[in-house]
Design a protein around this motif. Sequence first.
Motif, PDB file in Angstrom:
ATOM      1  N   LYS A  28     -28.198   5.645  -1.761  1.00 62.05           N
ATOM      2  CA  LYS A  28     -27.306   4.983  -2.719  1.00 62.05           C
ATOM      3  C   LYS A  28     -26.553   5.968  -3.619  1.00 62.05           C
ATOM      4  N   PRO A  29     -27.210   7.004  -4.182  1.00 61.88           N
ATOM      5  CA  PRO A  29     -26.465   7.926  -5.051  1.00 61.88           C
ATOM      6  C   PRO A  29     -25.361   8.706  -4.336  1.00 61.88           C
ATOM      7  N   ALA A  30     -25.393   8.725  -3.003  1.00 58.97           N
ATOM      8  CA  ALA A  30     -24.363   9.442  -2.244  1.00 58.97           C
ATOM      9  C   ALA A  30     -23.207   8.543  -1.823  1.00 58.97           C
ATOM     10  N   VAL A  31     -23.252   7.259  -2.187  1.00 56.38           N
ATOM     11  CA  VAL A  31     -22.170   6.332  -1.838  1.00 56.38           C
ATOM     12  C   VAL A  31     -20.891   6.725  -2.573  1.00 56.38           C
ATOM     13  N   SER A  32     -19.767   6.559  -1.909  1.00 55.86           N
ATOM     14  CA  SER A  32     -18.468   6.935  -2.478  1.00 55.86           C
ATOM     15  C   SER A  32     -18.049   5.991  -3.593  1.00 55.86           C
ATOM     16  N   TYR A  33     -17.305   6.557  -4.545  1.00 60.69           N
ATOM     17  CA  TYR A  33     -16.783   5.771  -5.661  1.00 60.69           C
ATOM     18  C   TYR A  33     -15.512   6.433  -6.196  1.00 60.69           C
ATOM     19  N   GLY A  34     -14.562   5.598  -6.605  1.00 64.16           N
ATOM     20  CA  GLY A  34     -13.396   6.095  -7.326  1.00 64.16           C
ATOM     21  C   GLY A  34     -12.504   7.044  -6.553  1.00 64.16           C
ATOM     22  N   GLY A  35     -12.442   6.853  -5.254  1.00 70.15           N
ATOM     23  CA  GLY A  35     -11.492   7.634  -4.465  1.00 70.15           C
ATOM     24  C   GLY A  35     -12.018   8.944  -3.931  1.00 70.15           C
ATOM     25  N   LYS A  36     -12.706   9.744  -4.763  1.00 70.93           N
ATOM     26  CA  LYS A  36     -13.139  11.063  -4.306  1.00 70.93           C
ATOM     27  C   LYS A  36     -14.535  11.451  -4.790  1.00 70.93           C
ATOM     28  N   TYR A  37     -15.200  10.570  -5.507  1.00 76.09           N
ATOM     29  CA  TYR A  37     -16.498  10.910  -6.091  1.00 76.09           C
ATOM     30  C   TYR A  37     -17.643  10.286  -5.292  1.00 76.09           C
ATOM     31  N   ARG A  38     -18.845  10.759  -5.596  1.00 77.19           N
ATOM     32  CA  ARG A  38     -20.062  10.083  -5.178  1.00 77.19           C
ATOM     33  C   ARG A  38     -20.796   9.670  -6.455  1.00 77.19           C
ATOM     34  N   ILE A  39     -21.591   8.610  -6.381  1.00 72.64           N
ATOM     35  CA  ILE A  39     -22.224   8.072  -7.588  1.00 72.64           C
ATOM     36  C   ILE A  39     -23.042   9.132  -8.312  1.00 72.64           C
ATOM     37  N   VAL A  40     -23.735   9.992  -7.559  1.00 74.22           N
ATOM     38  CA  VAL A  40     -24.593  11.004  -8.179  1.00 74.22           C
ATOM     39  C   VAL A  40     -23.805  12.040  -8.979  1.00 74.22           C
ATOM     40  N   ASP A  41     -22.486  12.129  -8.756  1.00 79.30           N
ATOM     41  CA  ASP A  41     -21.665  13.069  -9.528  1.00 79.30           C
ATOM     42  C   ASP A  41     -21.748  12.787 -11.029  1.00 79.30           C
ATOM     43  N   PHE A  42     -21.999  11.529 -11.391  1.00 82.33           N
ATOM     44  CA  PHE A  42     -21.952  11.166 -12.813  1.00 82.33           C
ATOM     45  C   PHE A  42     -23.152  11.702 -13.593  1.00 82.33           C
ATOM     46  N   PRO A  43     -24.392  11.432 -13.184  1.00 76.70           N
ATOM     47  CA  PRO A  43     -25.493  12.036 -13.936  1.00 76.70           C
ATOM     48  C   PRO A  43     -25.501  13.562 -13.857  1.00 76.70           C
ATOM     49  N   LEU A  44     -25.100  14.127 -12.716  1.00 73.65           N
ATOM     50  CA  LEU A  44     -25.070  15.586 -12.598  1.00 73.65           C
ATOM     51  C   LEU A  44     -24.006  16.194 -13.506  1.00 73.65           C
ATOM     52  N   ASP A 129     -28.097   6.284  -9.988  1.00 70.88           N
ATOM     53  CA  ASP A 129     -27.176   5.334  -9.356  1.00 70.88           C
ATOM     54  C   ASP A 129     -26.365   4.524 -10.355  1.00 70.88           C
ATOM     55  N   HIS A 130     -26.089   5.112 -11.523  1.00 74.73           N
ATOM     56  CA  HIS A 130     -25.251   4.443 -12.511  1.00 74.73           C
ATOM     57  C   HIS A 130     -23.987   5.253 -12.768  1.00 74.73           C
ATOM     58  N   ILE A 131     -22.921   4.567 -13.142  1.00 80.15           N
ATOM     59  CA  ILE A 131     -21.644   5.228 -13.412  1.00 80.15           C
ATOM     60  C   ILE A 131     -21.362   5.153 -14.913  1.00 80.15           C
ATOM     61  N   TYR A 132     -21.301   6.318 -15.539  1.00 78.96           N
ATOM     62  CA  TYR A 132     -21.085   6.386 -16.984  1.00 78.96           C
ATOM     63  C   TYR A 132     -20.885   7.843 -17.379  1.00 78.96           C
ATOM     64  N   LYS A 133     -20.414   8.062 -18.599  1.00 75.87           N
ATOM     65  CA  LYS A 133     -20.323   9.401 -19.191  1.00 75.87           C
ATOM     66  C   LYS A 133     -21.124   9.389 -20.484  1.00 75.87           C
ATOM     67  N   MET A 134     -22.022  10.370 -20.633  1.00 76.18           N
ATOM     68  CA  MET A 134     -22.903  10.352 -21.800  1.00 76.18           C
ATOM     69  C   MET A 134     -23.333  11.760 -22.153  1.00 76.18           C
ATOM     70  N   ASN A 135     -23.332  12.051 -23.445  1.00 73.31           N
ATOM     71  CA  ASN A 135     -23.784  13.345 -23.955  1.00 73.31           C
ATOM     72  C   ASN A 135     -25.288  13.261 -24.235  1.00 73.31           C
ATOM     73  N   TYR A 136     -26.093  13.816 -23.329  1.00 69.15           N
ATOM     74  CA  TYR A 136     -27.533  13.758 -23.490  1.00 69.15           C
ATOM     75  C   TYR A 136     -28.020  14.626 -24.653  1.00 69.15           C
ATOM     76  N   ASP A 137     -27.232  15.625 -25.031  1.00 69.28           N
ATOM     77  CA  ASP A 137     -27.629  16.484 -26.144  1.00 69.28           C
ATOM     78  C   ASP A 137     -27.658  15.696 -27.454  1.00 69.28           C
TER      79      ASP A 137
END
Length: 379
Positions: A28-44, A129-137
């Motif tokens: 699931k985290p390797a599924v494509s999203y948004g044209g050129k991304y994979r879901i796992v790109d977001f947490p990484l 497997d979630h899509i978001y932007k977050m500052n963990y710091d």
Amino acid sequence: MKQGGMLAMILAGGRGSRLHALTDKVAKPAVSYGGKYRIVDFPLSNCANSGIDIVGVLTQYESVLLNSYVAAGSRWGLDSDDSGVFVLTPREKADSGLDVYRGTADAISQNIDFIDQYNPDYLLVLSGDHIYKMNYDKMLQAHKEQGANATIAVRPVPMKEASRFGIMNTNEDGDIVEFEEKPANPKSNLASMGIYIFTWKDLRKLLIADMKNPDSNHDFGKNIIPTMLAENKKLIAYRFEGYWKDVGTIDSLWEANMDLLDKKNELDLSDSSWRIYSEDSSALPAYIGPEAEIDRIYVTQGAVIMGAAKNSVLSTGSIILEGATVTDSVLMPDTKIEEGATVTRAIIASGVKIGKGAVVGSADSEEILLVSKNVKGVE
């Protein structure tokens, strides 16, 4: 890792069965999203942008592509002598004889030795497997300032949807006093985002005890968090107000893609101050033919539009030929819509071809259609 630093562990081993054919051969985290991304790109990317330099990615089902993808830490700038992305696979045997993670907590327990070698003060545990932007710091700073044993990111959800989530009930100071897993009658609407920060020495003791408990589900929500509450540990809720999407179903994955069509969308993938990094593409720029008709599309490099595209997301390498019409749909990478074909309210999986004159999907359908195999055209 700096003194007092935080290490991240991304739980990326889920089966993702509600995405049906999209996860038959791909995690699931390797599924494509948004044209050129994979879901796992977001947490990484969030980890890289938050200054976290050691990330473990815990994989399990259909993980071959995901393992090779995340092992290239250079995509996220995590490939220096003192940083890295590490693929971690299960070591415990299930009744089937296969190596498995028995639960979310067990996934961390099986990798205590990996964590210990970096001696972190804090551990960040993320769903992959979630899509978001977050500052963990910033979340870590709240954890430190309040002297918490655990900090859990929460997001307000509509009360009518709260029963679908793990719900955190808090006191007036924001301390978590009760956790309810998918309650029939929720007392609040603060849904857990599956993002946790633990003081490592506290969590380590709990994990070791949990491993020895034969009656445990070895799960954070069912076991670890309730145990911490029972022991009167300090758990705080960290409220997150930005864009966040759990793309666990075909409809939610489609909705998350459609959100990109709004020029003022909260996710804003064009924001250079918080970039979402992905695999570099050598594709040519998108091409829009002289007779093409386009209206409200999100298009990435390598896409070719000779026909009509309306209210749709077009991924790298997707092609719409003359006379074809794509409406309210997502074309994943390397799809081809041939002459005269019509695609409506659908997700077309990577590499799929829709033949000449074929009709796929319907404007009247309540559910989004997933097309995962080639569709023959009209003879």
